[in-house]
Scaffold this motif. Structure first.
Motif, PDB file in Angstrom:
ATOM      1  N   LEU B 132      20.782  24.077-103.956  1.00  0.00           N
ATOM      2  CA  LEU B 132      21.930  23.161-103.964  1.00  0.00           C
ATOM      3  C   LEU B 132      21.519  21.826-104.561  1.00  0.00           C
ATOM      4  O   LEU B 132      20.381  21.384-104.390  1.00  0.00           O
ATOM      5  CB  LEU B 132      22.443  22.927-102.541  1.00  0.00           C
ATOM      6  CG  LEU B 132      22.878  24.142-101.715  1.00  0.00           C
ATOM      7  CD1 LEU B 132      23.487  23.684-100.396  1.00  0.00           C
ATOM      8  CD2 LEU B 132      23.873  25.006-102.474  1.00  0.00           C
ATOM      9  N   ASP B 133      22.445  21.167-105.239  1.00  0.00           N
ATOM     10  CA  ASP B 133      22.153  19.801-105.671  1.00  0.00           C
ATOM     11  C   ASP B 133      22.541  18.840-104.546  1.00  0.00           C
ATOM     12  O   ASP B 133      23.155  19.237-103.555  1.00  0.00           O
ATOM     13  CB  ASP B 133      22.871  19.465-106.983  1.00  0.00           C
ATOM     14  CG  ASP B 133      24.382  19.527-106.854  1.00  0.00           C
ATOM     15  OD1 ASP B 133      24.918  19.213-105.762  1.00  0.00           O
ATOM     16  OD2 ASP B 133      25.050  19.899-107.839  1.00  0.00           O
ATOM     17  N   ASN B 134      22.149  17.591-104.694  1.00  0.00           N
ATOM     18  CA  ASN B 134      22.358  16.625-103.616  1.00  0.00           C
ATOM     19  C   ASN B 134      23.806  16.531-103.168  1.00  0.00           C
ATOM     20  O   ASN B 134      24.106  16.397-101.978  1.00  0.00           O
ATOM     21  CB  ASN B 134      21.885  15.231-104.041  1.00  0.00           C
ATOM     22  CG  ASN B 134      20.393  15.083-103.832  1.00  0.00           C
ATOM     23  OD1 ASN B 134      19.721  16.048-103.453  1.00  0.00           O
ATOM     24  ND2 ASN B 134      19.871  13.886-104.070  1.00  0.00           N
ATOM     25  N   ASN B 135      24.664  16.614-104.124  1.00  0.00           N
ATOM     26  CA  ASN B 135      26.082  16.534-103.834  1.00  0.00           C
ATOM     27  C   ASN B 135      26.525  17.687-102.927  1.00  0.00           C
ATOM     28  O   ASN B 135      27.248  17.489-101.943  1.00  0.00           O
ATOM     29  CB  ASN B 135      26.836  16.573-105.165  1.00  0.00           C
ATOM     30  CG  ASN B 135      28.202  15.959-105.024  1.00  0.00           C
ATOM     31  OD1 ASN B 135      28.595  15.582-103.922  1.00  0.00           O
ATOM     32  ND2 ASN B 135      28.917  15.871-106.127  1.00  0.00           N
ATOM     33  N   GLU B 136      26.050  18.862-103.247  1.00  0.00           N
ATOM     34  CA  GLU B 136      26.413  20.033-102.448  1.00  0.00           C
ATOM     35  C   GLU B 136      25.803  19.971-101.053  1.00  0.00           C
ATOM     36  O   GLU B 136      26.420  20.397-100.073  1.00  0.00           O
ATOM     37  CB  GLU B 136      25.958  21.305-103.168  1.00  0.00           C
ATOM     38  CG  GLU B 136      26.756  21.619-104.424  1.00  0.00           C
ATOM     39  CD  GLU B 136      26.135  22.735-105.253  1.00  0.00           C
ATOM     40  OE1 GLU B 136      26.894  23.560-105.771  1.00  0.00           O
ATOM     41  OE2 GLU B 136      24.892  22.783-105.377  1.00  0.00           O
ATOM     42  N   ILE B 137      24.588  19.451-100.978  1.00  0.00           N
ATOM     43  CA  ILE B 137      23.962  19.313 -99.653  1.00  0.00           C
ATOM     44  C   ILE B 137      24.791  18.373 -98.779  1.00  0.00           C
ATOM     45  O   ILE B 137      25.069  18.672 -97.616  1.00  0.00           O
ATOM     46  CB  ILE B 137      22.514  18.794 -99.784  1.00  0.00           C
ATOM     47  CG1 ILE B 137      21.653  19.805-100.559  1.00  0.00           C
ATOM     48  CG2 ILE B 137      21.899  18.563 -98.417  1.00  0.00           C
ATOM     49  CD1 ILE B 137      20.245  19.332-100.818  1.00  0.00           C
ATOM     50  N   GLU B 138      25.197  17.261 -99.353  1.00  0.00           N
ATOM     51  CA  GLU B 138      26.055  16.315 -98.637  1.00  0.00           C
ATOM     52  C   GLU B 138      27.326  17.005 -98.154  1.00  0.00           C
ATOM     53  O   GLU B 138      27.733  16.891 -96.994  1.00  0.00           O
ATOM     54  CB  GLU B 138      26.470  15.158 -99.562  1.00  0.00           C
ATOM     55  CG  GLU B 138      25.418  14.093 -99.778  1.00  0.00           C
ATOM     56  CD  GLU B 138      25.285  13.132 -98.596  1.00  0.00           C
ATOM     57  OE1 GLU B 138      25.830  13.413 -97.512  1.00  0.00           O
ATOM     58  OE2 GLU B 138      24.591  12.104 -98.764  1.00  0.00           O
ATOM     59  N   GLN B 139      27.929  17.725 -99.071  1.00  0.00           N
ATOM     60  CA  GLN B 139      29.176  18.422 -98.780  1.00  0.00           C
ATOM     61  C   GLN B 139      28.991  19.386 -97.622  1.00  0.00           C
ATOM     62  O   GLN B 139      29.804  19.440 -96.697  1.00  0.00           O
ATOM     63  CB  GLN B 139      29.534  19.244-100.016  1.00  0.00           C
ATOM     64  CG  GLN B 139      30.894  18.982-100.611  1.00  0.00           C
ATOM     65  CD  GLN B 139      31.120  19.986-101.748  1.00  0.00           C
ATOM     66  OE1 GLN B 139      30.291  20.104-102.673  1.00  0.00           O
ATOM     67  NE2 GLN B 139      32.207  20.727-101.667  1.00  0.00           N
ATOM     68  N   LEU B 140      27.893  20.126 -97.679  1.00  0.00           N
ATOM     69  CA  LEU B 140      27.595  21.101 -96.629  1.00  0.00           C
ATOM     70  C   LEU B 140      27.385  20.398 -95.292  1.00  0.00           C
ATOM     71  O   LEU B 140      27.950  20.787 -94.268  1.00  0.00           O
ATOM     72  CB  LEU B 140      26.358  21.908 -97.040  1.00  0.00           C
ATOM     73  CG  LEU B 140      25.878  23.045 -96.141  1.00  0.00           C
ATOM     74  CD1 LEU B 140      27.007  23.908 -95.642  1.00  0.00           C
ATOM     75  CD2 LEU B 140      24.849  23.900 -96.880  1.00  0.00           C
ATOM     76  N   ASN B 141      26.615  19.327 -95.321  1.00  0.00           N
ATOM     77  CA  ASN B 141      26.426  18.545 -94.099  1.00  0.00           C
ATOM     78  C   ASN B 141      27.761  18.065 -93.545  1.00  0.00           C
ATOM     79  O   ASN B 141      28.013  18.153 -92.338  1.00  0.00           O
ATOM     80  CB  ASN B 141      25.523  17.341 -94.371  1.00  0.00           C
ATOM     81  CG  ASN B 141      24.077  17.596 -93.999  1.00  0.00           C
ATOM     82  OD1 ASN B 141      23.789  18.228 -92.974  1.00  0.00           O
ATOM     83  ND2 ASN B 141      23.155  17.113 -94.821  1.00  0.00           N
ATOM     84  N   ASN B 142      28.604  17.573 -94.417  1.00  0.00           N
ATOM     85  CA  ASN B 142      29.885  17.049 -93.958  1.00  0.00           C
ATOM     86  C   ASN B 142      30.771  18.128 -93.356  1.00  0.00           C
ATOM     87  O   ASN B 142      31.417  17.917 -92.325  1.00  0.00           O
ATOM     88  CB  ASN B 142      30.628  16.366 -95.110  1.00  0.00           C
ATOM     89  CG  ASN B 142      29.958  15.072 -95.516  1.00  0.00           C
ATOM     90  OD1 ASN B 142      29.220  14.467 -94.722  1.00  0.00           O
ATOM     91  ND2 ASN B 142      30.176  14.641 -96.756  1.00  0.00           N
ATOM     92  N   LEU B 143      30.766  19.287 -93.992  1.00  0.00           N
ATOM     93  CA  LEU B 143      31.583  20.380 -93.461  1.00  0.00           C
ATOM     94  C   LEU B 143      31.077  20.829 -92.100  1.00  0.00           C
ATOM     95  O   LEU B 143      31.853  21.108 -91.186  1.00  0.00           O
ATOM     96  CB  LEU B 143      31.599  21.549 -94.446  1.00  0.00           C
ATOM     97  CG  LEU B 143      32.488  21.350 -95.675  1.00  0.00           C
ATOM     98  CD1 LEU B 143      32.228  22.437 -96.717  1.00  0.00           C
ATOM     99  CD2 LEU B 143      33.967  21.367 -95.275  1.00  0.00           C
ATOM    100  N   LEU B 144      29.753  20.879 -91.941  1.00  0.00           N
ATOM    101  CA  LEU B 144      29.186  21.271 -90.647  1.00  0.00           C
ATOM    102  C   LEU B 144      29.571  20.256 -89.576  1.00  0.00           C
ATOM    103  O   LEU B 144      29.942  20.618 -88.455  1.00  0.00           O
ATOM    104  CB  LEU B 144      27.666  21.408 -90.747  1.00  0.00           C
ATOM    105  CG  LEU B 144      27.133  22.575 -91.583  1.00  0.00           C
ATOM    106  CD1 LEU B 144      25.628  22.485 -91.751  1.00  0.00           C
ATOM    107  CD2 LEU B 144      27.513  23.911 -90.962  1.00  0.00           C
TER     108      LEU B 144
END
Lengths: 153, 153
Positions: B132-144
């Motif tokens: 994942l790129d940083n943006n996707e990691i952030e997104q994943l964290n936010n969704l969790l």
DNA sequence: TATATACATTTGTATATACAAATGTTGTAA
DNA sequence: TTACAACATTTGTATATACAAATGTATATA
């Protein structure tokens, strides 16, 4: 300060935040599911095995198949199945074509228990996902899949 | 068919898919982290306790604080700490102002072990998030995080 | 100050998990 | 056909976890 705040506030690396968040969220979700099963004295693991067997639609599964499909690695599927046999929810037989293998099938009693639990589990699943809309759930699923994508080295 | 394909192909409810995916992915991630610690005979739980204690920056933590912050509920933090004491990575003392409480601190030996492990763990974290790129990691964290948002009932 | 209640941790016990070694079975190659 | 490696499951053992009950300490109230 609970871990939730901890993750949000502390200056952790973004990757570290994710691994902690994953553990924590999965546990949170599993706890909700487990408590839906508790009154029926079934662990989440046991429930998952039953669900896999139902998915076989009569076709028996052997232990290695169960192991592959199991959500959390039960390094010891034998003993897990033992417990289900004791409750008469599944049956075990030696595979006739290959006597090393063992064939496990769900019993009628297992099927009817699952039928009862289906509602309880759907409710729990609804509860778990209630804060996200369908689009977000899809997104989350996709990100989790992508995270686990194999690299080619 | 492994569970990964299973989740993707089978016609499971979207909510059910998510709960299974969460468990599976968290376990996958934890396995990678745990194997980074294995050669040092430290479980992921033990490592997390050490990391929490380091975050205290000298200030001792008592058991209930550890429990709150622990990633996976160690319904039994006493015994987990016992193991760390045996390895001389942490020390335990009775809280002088409230003798019910216990004060746990990380030792120098614990700190230097952490220092060694930091690299191994960062590498493992990098490996986990590499798809994942940083943006996707952030997104994943936010969704969790959003998933776990409390409702007001 | 005696007594009850709440708090923080520890202990007991049953169950679950991880990992390695052992058992029994099958396929293969000399 | 015998010997050997690979396979599928089971068993042994140590450790981890869940949950309830027990211990010891502090706080409140009569």
């Amino acid at each position: 300060m609970t871990i939730e705040e901890h993750i949000k506030t502390k200056t952790l690396g973004i990757a570290q935040k994710l691994t902690i968040n994953l553990s924590y969220t999965a546990q949170w979700s599993n706890d909700i599911l487990a408590s839906a099963l508790k009154s029926h004295d079934l662990s989440l693991q046991q429930f998952n095995v039953l669900r896999i067997l139902r998915g076989q639609k009569g076709k028996p599964a052997n232990l290695s198949t169960l192991n592959e499909r199991m959500v959390t690695k039960a390094s010891n599927t034998t003993r897990l199945v033992d417990k289900l046999i004791k409750k008469e929810l599944v049956a075990r037989a030696t595979c006739p074509s290959n006597r090393r293998k063992v064939e496990i099938t769900i019993t009628n009693s297992g099927l009817s228990l699952l039928k009862i639990l289906d509602t309880a589990i759907s409710n729990a699943e609804e509860k778990i996902t209630s804060q996200l809309d369908n689009n977000e759930i899809e997104q989350l699923n996709n990100l989790l899949n992508k995270l686990r994508t194999e690299t080619k080295n």
